[in-house]
Design an enzyme around this catalytic site. Structure first.
Site, PDB file in Angstrom:
ATOM      1  N   THR A  14       0.819  -1.216   0.000  1.00 57.22           N
ATOM      2  CA  THR A  14       0.000   0.000   0.000  1.00 57.22           C
ATOM      3  C   THR A  14       0.849   1.261   0.000  1.00 57.22           C
ATOM      4  O   THR A  14       0.464   2.280  -0.576  1.00 57.22           O
ATOM      5  CB  THR A  14      -0.937   0.003   1.223  1.00 57.22           C
ATOM      6  OG1 THR A  14      -1.859  -1.080   1.101  1.00 57.22           O
ATOM      7  CG2 THR A  14      -1.725   1.299   1.328  1.00 57.22           C
ATOM      8  N   TYR A  17      -8.060   0.634  -3.633  1.00 57.52           N
ATOM      9  CA  TYR A  17      -6.954   1.198  -4.405  1.00 57.52           C
ATOM     10  C   TYR A  17      -6.115   0.080  -5.007  1.00 57.52           C
ATOM     11  O   TYR A  17      -6.329  -1.109  -4.737  1.00 57.52           O
ATOM     12  CB  TYR A  17      -6.088   2.085  -3.508  1.00 57.52           C
ATOM     13  CG  TYR A  17      -5.650   1.393  -2.248  1.00 57.52           C
ATOM     14  CD1 TYR A  17      -4.538   0.566  -2.234  1.00 57.52           C
ATOM     15  CD2 TYR A  17      -6.374   1.546  -1.066  1.00 57.52           C
ATOM     16  CE1 TYR A  17      -4.151  -0.101  -1.087  1.00 57.52           C
ATOM     17  CE2 TYR A  17      -5.997   0.880   0.088  1.00 57.52           C
ATOM     18  CZ  TYR A  17      -4.887   0.059   0.074  1.00 57.52           C
ATOM     19  OH  TYR A  17      -4.524  -0.597   1.204  1.00 57.52           O
ATOM     20  N   THR A  53       1.104  -4.124   4.366  1.00 57.02           N
ATOM     21  CA  THR A  53       0.834  -4.369   5.784  1.00 57.02           C
ATOM     22  C   THR A  53       0.182  -5.722   6.059  1.00 57.02           C
ATOM     23  O   THR A  53       0.238  -6.212   7.189  1.00 57.02           O
ATOM     24  CB  THR A  53      -0.065  -3.263   6.366  1.00 57.02           C
ATOM     25  OG1 THR A  53      -1.291  -3.203   5.617  1.00 57.02           O
ATOM     26  CG2 THR A  53       0.624  -1.912   6.327  1.00 57.02           C
ATOM     27  N   ASP A  54      -0.425  -6.358   5.062  1.00 58.12           N
ATOM     28  CA  ASP A  54      -1.163  -7.596   5.324  1.00 58.12           C
ATOM     29  C   ASP A  54      -0.284  -8.702   5.878  1.00 58.12           C
ATOM     30  O   ASP A  54      -0.716  -9.477   6.741  1.00 58.12           O
ATOM     31  CB  ASP A  54      -1.865  -8.086   4.055  1.00 58.12           C
ATOM     32  CG  ASP A  54      -3.123  -7.296   3.742  1.00 58.12           C
ATOM     33  OD1 ASP A  54      -3.475  -6.399   4.534  1.00 58.12           O
ATOM     34  OD2 ASP A  54      -3.765  -7.576   2.711  1.00 58.12           O
ATOM     35  N   LYS A  96      -1.011  -7.258  12.941  1.00 56.87           N
ATOM     36  CA  LYS A  96      -2.006  -6.326  12.399  1.00 56.87           C
ATOM     37  C   LYS A  96      -3.335  -6.608  13.080  1.00 56.87           C
ATOM     38  O   LYS A  96      -3.853  -7.723  13.018  1.00 56.87           O
ATOM     39  CB  LYS A  96      -2.120  -6.489  10.877  1.00 56.87           C
ATOM     40  CG  LYS A  96      -2.999  -5.427  10.213  1.00 56.87           C
ATOM     41  CD  LYS A  96      -2.935  -5.535   8.695  1.00 56.87           C
ATOM     42  CE  LYS A  96      -3.753  -4.401   8.057  1.00 56.87           C
ATOM     43  NZ  LYS A  96      -3.672  -4.433   6.585  1.00 56.87           N
ATOM     44  N   GLU A 115      -4.524 -27.786  27.054  1.00 57.76           N
ATOM     45  CA  GLU A 115      -5.764 -28.291  26.464  1.00 57.76           C
ATOM     46  C   GLU A 115      -5.572 -29.610  25.721  1.00 57.76           C
ATOM     47  O   GLU A 115      -6.527 -30.170  25.191  1.00 57.76           O
ATOM     48  CB  GLU A 115      -6.341 -27.236  25.513  1.00 57.76           C
ATOM     49  CG  GLU A 115      -6.862 -25.997  26.201  1.00 57.76           C
ATOM     50  CD  GLU A 115      -8.025 -26.302  27.139  1.00 57.76           C
ATOM     51  OE1 GLU A 115      -8.891 -27.109  26.763  1.00 57.76           O
ATOM     52  OE2 GLU A 115      -8.050 -25.741  28.248  1.00 57.76           O
TER      53      GLU A 115
END
Length: 355
Positions: free
Chosen positions: A38, A52, A118-119, A191, A312
């Site tokens: 981006t 975009y 950023t992903d 993120k 667990e």
């Protein structure tokens, strides 16, 4: 008289040139490696912040947009690749890491900035955190708004990242992520929001510090081993082991586990509910996968907290590995690198407790 004035002018120019050279020579040398994202994106209008096109601008355009960087570092740029970060692959990581290590061996390079979408920025950061072999700063930076948007955050983020990469205070701190005037550690950052500029958080432990006037201000350091202190060497690797993530949820089935095993995976990370819980059909499928030699790591989908060993699930009995407080996407990275060294689950568990 004229000759005297010209001689004086020449002396002044020479003095100015010498001063300029000395100033530039005193600045750190920072290389910007661009990968797209981006921060290099463009939109149809100045208000387009969703929908975009990412990875459209080259590294030179990014540098030109922030001339102020030249006052804090001698900056050079290199386009490594140009993609939206959801398309990042293991091959991209290997290429990028090898280039980073090559550059950091050079005495003429004091630090590196990597522009990135950023992903998956947190994944690339953690991968580099485990395989970069230098104490010199490596800072990954991105943006939540494209370069063409009103109040685009890319330019100030890039300026800050260069300031960090050129700072001696950033040396030996592992790979760092810089956005929104904050400095995050590669191991802990994630993120947390789809749109906000403040999306990057370290939910368990918080940020490492801030950036003020282009200079880093640190308040804590990452305790886990990284960079020069890891046992991982990707110098001769041309591929990474196949490892995938299976997500836990109500009514979960064994189908994806069977498919990944049939597809040749040598490792699986299960992002379980709560503290890494395993639904009955999922547990049975993972037991069968382990019996076939697949290494299984239990993680959590919650986003924070420790997945406790023998909590667990009886990891000792199942011969599984617990992810500690790594999220599933980062547990996948550590497991891939661990599998380049060993298939012993006890040794892999040690790695999860060290890195």
């Amino acid at each position: 008289m004229l000759a005297s004035r010209l001689a004086g002018y020449g002396l002044a120019v020479a003095t100015l040139c010498t001063a300029s050279f000395s100033y530039a020579d005193s600045l750190p040398n920072v290389t910007i490696l661009a990968t797209g994202g981006t921060i290099a994106g463009t939109g149809a209008t100045s208000t387009t912040t969703v929908g975009y096109s990412a990875a459209k601008l080259g590294v030179e355009k990014l540098i030109e947009a922030v001339p102020e960087m030249k006052t804090i570092a001698n900056v050079s740029g290199e386009q490594v690749f140009q993609i939206a970060s959801e398309n990042m692959t293991n091959d991209h990581w290997l290429k990028l890491a090898k280039r980073v290590n090559e550059l950091l061996k050079q005495s003429s390079v004091d630090g590196i900035v990597i522009t990135h979408g950023t992903d998956t920025i947190e994944e690339t950061a953690y991968f580099l955190n485990l395989v970069v072999k230098s104490k010199k700063p490596v800072v990954i930076v991105g943006a939540m708004r494209p370069a063409t948007a009103i109040s685009a955050d890319g330019p100030i983020n890039l300026y800050n990242a260069v300031g960090i990469a050129g700072s001696k205070d950033a040396q030996g701190r592992g790979v760092l992520v810089a956005l929104n005037d904050e400095i995050q550690g590669a191991r802990e950052v994630t993120k947390s929001n789809t749109m906000l500029a403040s999306t990057f958080r370290a939910p368990d432990l918080g940020s490492l510090g801030y950036v003020v006037r282009g200079k880093p201000v640190f308040y804590r350091a990452t305790a886990r081993k990284h960079t020069v202190d890891t046992e991982f060497d990707i110098g001769k690797l041309d591929q990474l082991p196949e490892v995938d993530v299976v997500y836990g949820y109500a009514n979960a089935k064994r189908t994806p586990i069977d498919a990944f095993v049939a597809g040749g995976d040598v490792g699986l990370v299960h992002a379980g509910t709560g503290n890494g819980s395993l639904a009955t059909p999922v547990k049975e499928a993972l037991k069968e996968a382990r019996a076939k030699g697949v290494i299984v790591v239990r993680s959590s989908r919650t986003g924070s907290g420790i997945t406790a060993r023998n909590g667990e699930a009886n990891d000792d009995e199942l011969d599984f590995v617990a992810a500690d407080n790594l999220n599933a996407q980062k547990a996948r990275i550590l497991l891939m690198l661990a599998l380049t060294k060993t298939r012993d689950t006890k040794d892999i568990q040690r790695m999860f407790e060290v890195y």
